[in-house]
Design a protein around this motif. Structure first.
Motif, PDB file in Angstrom:
ATOM      1  N   ALA A 145       0.828  -1.197   0.000  1.00  0.00           N
ATOM      2  CA  ALA A 145       0.000   0.000   0.000  1.00  0.00           C
ATOM      3  C   ALA A 145       0.866   1.251   0.000  1.00  0.00           C
ATOM      4  O   ALA A 145       0.598   2.224  -0.716  1.00  0.00           O
ATOM      5  N   ARG A 146       1.936   1.215   0.777  1.00  0.00           N
ATOM      6  CA  ARG A 146       2.850   2.354   0.828  1.00  0.00           C
ATOM      7  C   ARG A 146       3.590   2.523  -0.497  1.00  0.00           C
ATOM      8  O   ARG A 146       3.770   3.653  -0.978  1.00  0.00           O
ATOM      9  N   ASP A 147       4.001   1.419  -1.084  1.00  0.00           N
ATOM     10  CA  ASP A 147       4.692   1.487  -2.365  1.00  0.00           C
ATOM     11  C   ASP A 147       3.765   2.067  -3.438  1.00  0.00           C
ATOM     12  O   ASP A 147       4.186   2.904  -4.251  1.00  0.00           O
ATOM     13  N   ALA A 148       2.512   1.633  -3.434  1.00  0.00           N
ATOM     14  CA  ALA A 148       1.549   2.140  -4.410  1.00  0.00           C
ATOM     15  C   ALA A 148       1.292   3.633  -4.208  1.00  0.00           C
ATOM     16  O   ALA A 148       1.231   4.401  -5.177  1.00  0.00           O
ATOM     17  N   GLU A 149       1.192   4.050  -2.954  1.00  0.00           N
ATOM     18  CA  GLU A 149       1.010   5.479  -2.662  1.00  0.00           C
ATOM     19  C   GLU A 149       2.203   6.279  -3.184  1.00  0.00           C
ATOM     20  O   GLU A 149       2.044   7.334  -3.803  1.00  0.00           O
ATOM     21  N   HIS A 150       3.379   5.756  -2.946  1.00  0.00           N
ATOM     22  CA  HIS A 150       4.620   6.411  -3.365  1.00  0.00           C
ATOM     23  C   HIS A 150       4.659   6.603  -4.881  1.00  0.00           C
ATOM     24  O   HIS A 150       5.192   7.598  -5.386  1.00  0.00           O
ATOM     25  N   LYS A 151       4.071   5.645  -5.620  1.00  0.00           N
ATOM     26  CA  LYS A 151       4.083   5.727  -7.078  1.00  0.00           C
ATOM     27  C   LYS A 151       2.915   6.546  -7.620  1.00  0.00           C
ATOM     28  O   LYS A 151       3.082   7.377  -8.524  1.00  0.00           O
ATOM     29  N   PHE A 152       1.726   6.302  -7.106  1.00  0.00           N
ATOM     30  CA  PHE A 152       0.535   6.920  -7.689  1.00  0.00           C
ATOM     31  C   PHE A 152       0.482   8.436  -7.510  1.00  0.00           C
ATOM     32  O   PHE A 152      -0.161   9.133  -8.300  1.00  0.00           O
ATOM     33  N   ILE A 153       1.142   8.956  -6.461  1.00  0.00           N
ATOM     34  CA  ILE A 153       1.156  10.419  -6.317  1.00  0.00           C
ATOM     35  C   ILE A 153       1.890  11.055  -7.492  1.00  0.00           C
ATOM     36  O   ILE A 153       1.630  12.213  -7.843  1.00  0.00           O
ATOM     37  N   ARG A 154       2.785  10.326  -8.106  1.00  0.00           N
ATOM     38  CA  ARG A 154       3.477  10.829  -9.293  1.00  0.00           C
ATOM     39  C   ARG A 154       2.533  10.934 -10.489  1.00  0.00           C
ATOM     40  O   ARG A 154       2.789  11.700 -11.421  1.00  0.00           O
ATOM     41  N   ASN A 155       1.460  10.140 -10.464  1.00  0.00           N
ATOM     42  CA  ASN A 155       0.446  10.206 -11.516  1.00  0.00           C
ATOM     43  C   ASN A 155      -0.557  11.334 -11.279  1.00  0.00           C
ATOM     44  O   ASN A 155      -1.477  11.535 -12.075  1.00  0.00           O
ATOM     45  N   GLY A 156      -0.378  12.064 -10.165  1.00  0.00           N
ATOM     46  CA  GLY A 156      -1.348  13.101  -9.834  1.00  0.00           C
ATOM     47  C   GLY A 156      -2.579  12.560  -9.129  1.00  0.00           C
ATOM     48  O   GLY A 156      -3.603  13.243  -9.036  1.00  0.00           O
ATOM     49  N   ILE A 157      -2.493  11.327  -8.644  1.00  0.00           N
ATOM     50  CA  ILE A 157      -3.608  10.703  -7.930  1.00  0.00           C
ATOM     51  C   ILE A 157      -3.550  11.102  -6.460  1.00  0.00           C
ATOM     52  O   ILE A 157      -2.511  10.954  -5.806  1.00  0.00           O
ATOM     53  N   ASP A 158      -4.645  11.632  -5.952  1.00  0.00           N
ATOM     54  CA  ASP A 158      -4.735  11.950  -4.533  1.00  0.00           C
ATOM     55  C   ASP A 158      -5.001  10.639  -3.795  1.00  0.00           C
ATOM     56  O   ASP A 158      -6.085  10.062  -3.908  1.00  0.00           O
ATOM     57  N   CYS A 159      -4.004  10.128  -3.086  1.00  0.00           N
ATOM     58  CA  CYS A 159      -4.161   8.825  -2.452  1.00  0.00           C
ATOM     59  C   CYS A 159      -3.589   8.816  -1.042  1.00  0.00           C
ATOM     60  O   CYS A 159      -2.750   9.653  -0.684  1.00  0.00           O
ATOM     61  N   VAL A 160      -4.063   7.867  -0.259  1.00  0.00           N
ATOM     62  CA  VAL A 160      -3.599   7.735   1.116  1.00  0.00           C
ATOM     63  C   VAL A 160      -3.582   6.253   1.462  1.00  0.00           C
ATOM     64  O   VAL A 160      -4.444   5.493   1.032  1.00  0.00           O
ATOM     65  N   SER A 161      -2.549   5.819   2.206  1.00  0.00           N
ATOM     66  CA  SER A 161      -2.452   4.420   2.617  1.00  0.00           C
ATOM     67  C   SER A 161      -2.643   4.298   4.122  1.00  0.00           C
ATOM     68  O   SER A 161      -2.272   5.193   4.886  1.00  0.00           O
ATOM     69  N   ASN A 162      -3.218   3.174   4.550  1.00  0.00           N
ATOM     70  CA  ASN A 162      -3.429   2.918   5.971  1.00  0.00           C
ATOM     71  C   ASN A 162      -3.415   1.429   6.260  1.00  0.00           C
ATOM     72  O   ASN A 162      -3.807   0.613   5.404  1.00  0.00           O
ATOM     73  N   SER A 163      -2.999   1.081   7.480  1.00  0.00           N
ATOM     74  CA  SER A 163      -3.015  -0.320   7.909  1.00  0.00           C
ATOM     75  C   SER A 163      -3.800  -0.500   9.208  1.00  0.00           C
ATOM     76  O   SER A 163      -4.070  -1.631   9.609  1.00  0.00           O
ATOM     77  N   ASP A 164      -4.148   0.591   9.853  1.00  0.00           N
ATOM     78  CA  ASP A 164      -4.894   0.534  11.120  1.00  0.00           C
ATOM     79  C   ASP A 164      -6.386   0.502  10.818  1.00  0.00           C
ATOM     80  O   ASP A 164      -6.897   1.361  10.097  1.00  0.00           O
ATOM     81  N   ILE A 165      -7.103  -0.474  11.354  1.00  0.00           N
ATOM     82  CA  ILE A 165      -8.510  -0.652  11.028  1.00  0.00           C
ATOM     83  C   ILE A 165      -9.369   0.545  11.430  1.00  0.00           C
ATOM     84  O   ILE A 165     -10.356   0.870  10.777  1.00  0.00           O
ATOM     85  N   HIS A 166      -8.957   1.238  12.505  1.00  0.00           N
ATOM     86  CA  HIS A 166      -9.720   2.415  12.926  1.00  0.00           C
ATOM     87  C   HIS A 166      -9.553   3.551  11.913  1.00  0.00           C
ATOM     88  O   HIS A 166     -10.531   4.218  11.534  1.00  0.00           O
ATOM     89  N   TRP A 167      -8.329   3.781  11.470  1.00  0.00           N
ATOM     90  CA  TRP A 167      -8.100   4.794  10.445  1.00  0.00           C
ATOM     91  C   TRP A 167      -8.779   4.410   9.136  1.00  0.00           C
ATOM     92  O   TRP A 167      -9.339   5.257   8.424  1.00  0.00           O
ATOM     93  N   ILE A 168      -8.715   3.115   8.812  1.00  0.00           N
ATOM     94  CA  ILE A 168      -9.367   2.640   7.583  1.00  0.00           C
ATOM     95  C   ILE A 168     -10.869   2.905   7.643  1.00  0.00           C
ATOM     96  O   ILE A 168     -11.471   3.382   6.671  1.00  0.00           O
ATOM     97  N   SER A 169     -11.466   2.628   8.797  1.00  0.00           N
ATOM     98  CA  SER A 169     -12.906   2.871   8.966  1.00  0.00           C
ATOM     99  C   SER A 169     -13.231   4.356   8.839  1.00  0.00           C
ATOM    100  O   SER A 169     -14.245   4.735   8.236  1.00  0.00           O
ATOM    101  N   MET A 170     -12.372   5.202   9.395  1.00  0.00           N
ATOM    102  CA  MET A 170     -12.575   6.646   9.278  1.00  0.00           C
ATOM    103  C   MET A 170     -12.444   7.104   7.828  1.00  0.00           C
ATOM    104  O   MET A 170     -13.252   7.923   7.349  1.00  0.00           O
ATOM    105  N   ASN A 171     -11.440   6.583   7.130  1.00  0.00           N
ATOM    106  CA  ASN A 171     -11.256   6.922   5.716  1.00  0.00           C
ATOM    107  C   ASN A 171     -12.503   6.590   4.911  1.00  0.00           C
ATOM    108  O   ASN A 171     -12.991   7.404   4.102  1.00  0.00           O
ATOM    109  N   ILE A 172     -13.023   5.397   5.110  1.00  0.00           N
ATOM    110  CA  ILE A 172     -14.200   4.958   4.353  1.00  0.00           C
ATOM    111  C   ILE A 172     -15.428   5.777   4.730  1.00  0.00           C
ATOM    112  O   ILE A 172     -16.228   6.162   3.864  1.00  0.00           O
ATOM    113  N   ALA A 173     -15.565   6.082   6.013  1.00  0.00           N
ATOM    114  CA  ALA A 173     -16.720   6.852   6.471  1.00  0.00           C
ATOM    115  C   ALA A 173     -16.769   8.240   5.826  1.00  0.00           C
ATOM    116  O   ALA A 173     -17.852   8.780   5.550  1.00  0.00           O
ATOM    117  N   LEU A 174     -15.598   8.817   5.549  1.00  0.00           N
ATOM    118  CA  LEU A 174     -15.528  10.160   4.982  1.00  0.00           C
ATOM    119  C   LEU A 174     -15.355  10.169   3.460  1.00  0.00           C
ATOM    120  O   LEU A 174     -15.271  11.231   2.850  1.00  0.00           O
TER     121      LEU A 174
END
Length: 285
Positions: A145-174
């Motif tokens: 996930a971190r590697d993909a984030e590191h690459k996709f930002i170069r494509n101009g993609i607004d992206c964020v990576s997470n491994s904590d289920i609480h943060w993941i739940s917050m990301n999805i909720a918003l």
């Protein structure tokens, strides 16, 4: 089943003398070239005597160079998975790398076969239109996930990576309706990620999974499932090969995003220049 000549070379490698190892290395590195050489040509290319090559063939169990060449020709026409063998105790680094290379090459070939252009294009089109791309992985899969984030930002993609289920739940909720979730899981069985996917489905998010298990729950719950092929062996899990296959898929997505049209290509190049300039400034401080 007939033993593969390349496997025999790897098994016998440690017992060969220095000159014979040079012959073995040349054949393992370039079997397609070696099989088309006569003994004089191979001798001159490797820089050893013809008698060394005779002894090399004999040490492998062949009666002469011609029998060795016939069996080598049979070996290199077989699929790559037939020339992969387990790593044994006490083997030298050169042989271990040869065996890993064979396994990795086979897994990448299988990964190409298992994934369609339609799947890649659908994932890329959704990513390009998304307000944000969320990249989720647990444990060792988070590194993807971190590697993909590191690459996709170069494509101009607004992206964020997470491994904590609480943060993941917050990301999805918003998240917004058109956002994309990409889930990394070698096993495809992580319970937290499955629950997160269910939450993402309720929000109407588009889900892409990258997994080594096409029959897993995570794969089946995805809108697009990209398969990172990997096999399991005695002293290592399928994650060894699937890890390389996953990075292969990430890089494919990156290049597809960069070349989907001229605007995307220009944006990727501009972003790369900006990033290099920023990093260069830090290095010069």
């Amino acid at each position: 089943m007939e033993t593969n000549t390349l496997d025999i070379i790897k098994e016998k490698y440690s017992s060969l003398n220095k000159a014979q190892k040079l012959v073995a290395q040349y054949i393992l590195d370039t079997p397609g070239k070696a099989v088309n050489m006569n003994i004089s040509e191979l001798s001159n290319t490797v820089g050893v005597s013809e008698s060394t090559i005779f002894r090399f063939a004999n040490s492998l169990g062949y009666t002469g160079f011609q029998q060795f060449k016939i069996n080598l020709a049979r070996s290199i026409t077989k699929p790559l998975h037939n020339i992969y063998s387990e790593v044994s105790a006490g083997e030298e680094s050169y042989i271990i790398m040869q065996k890993l290379y064979s396994g990795y090459a086979y897994s990448l070939q299988e990964t190409i076969k298992l994934n369609t252009d339609e799947s890649f294009q659908l994932a890329v089109n959704k990513m390009k239109r998304a307000n944000k791309v969320f990249l989720f992985g647990m444990g060792g899969s988070y590194s993807f996930a971190r590697d993909a984030e590191h690459k996709f930002i170069r494509n101009g993609i607004d992206c964020v990576s997470n491994s904590d289920i609480h943060w993941i739940s917050m990301n999805i909720a918003l998240a917004r309706k058109d956002d994309v979730v990409i889930v990394f899981s070698s096993s495809g069985k992580n319970k937290d990620l499955i629950e997160a996917m269910d939450l993402a489905k309720e929000k109407g998010l588009f889900i892409v999974s990258i997994t080594a298990n096409p029959n897993s729950i995570i794969s089946k719950k995805s809108d697009v499932s990209l398969i990172s092929f990997g096999r399991e062996y005695a002293i290592r899990s399928e994650a060894f090969e699937a890890r390389i296959s996953t990075l292969f898929i990430i890089d494919t997505l990156y290049l597809l995003l960069a070349t989907i049209d001229e605007k995307s290509e220009d944006e990727t190049v501009k972003n790369l220049l900006k990033i290099r300039e920023a990093v260069s400034r830090r290095r010069n401080e």
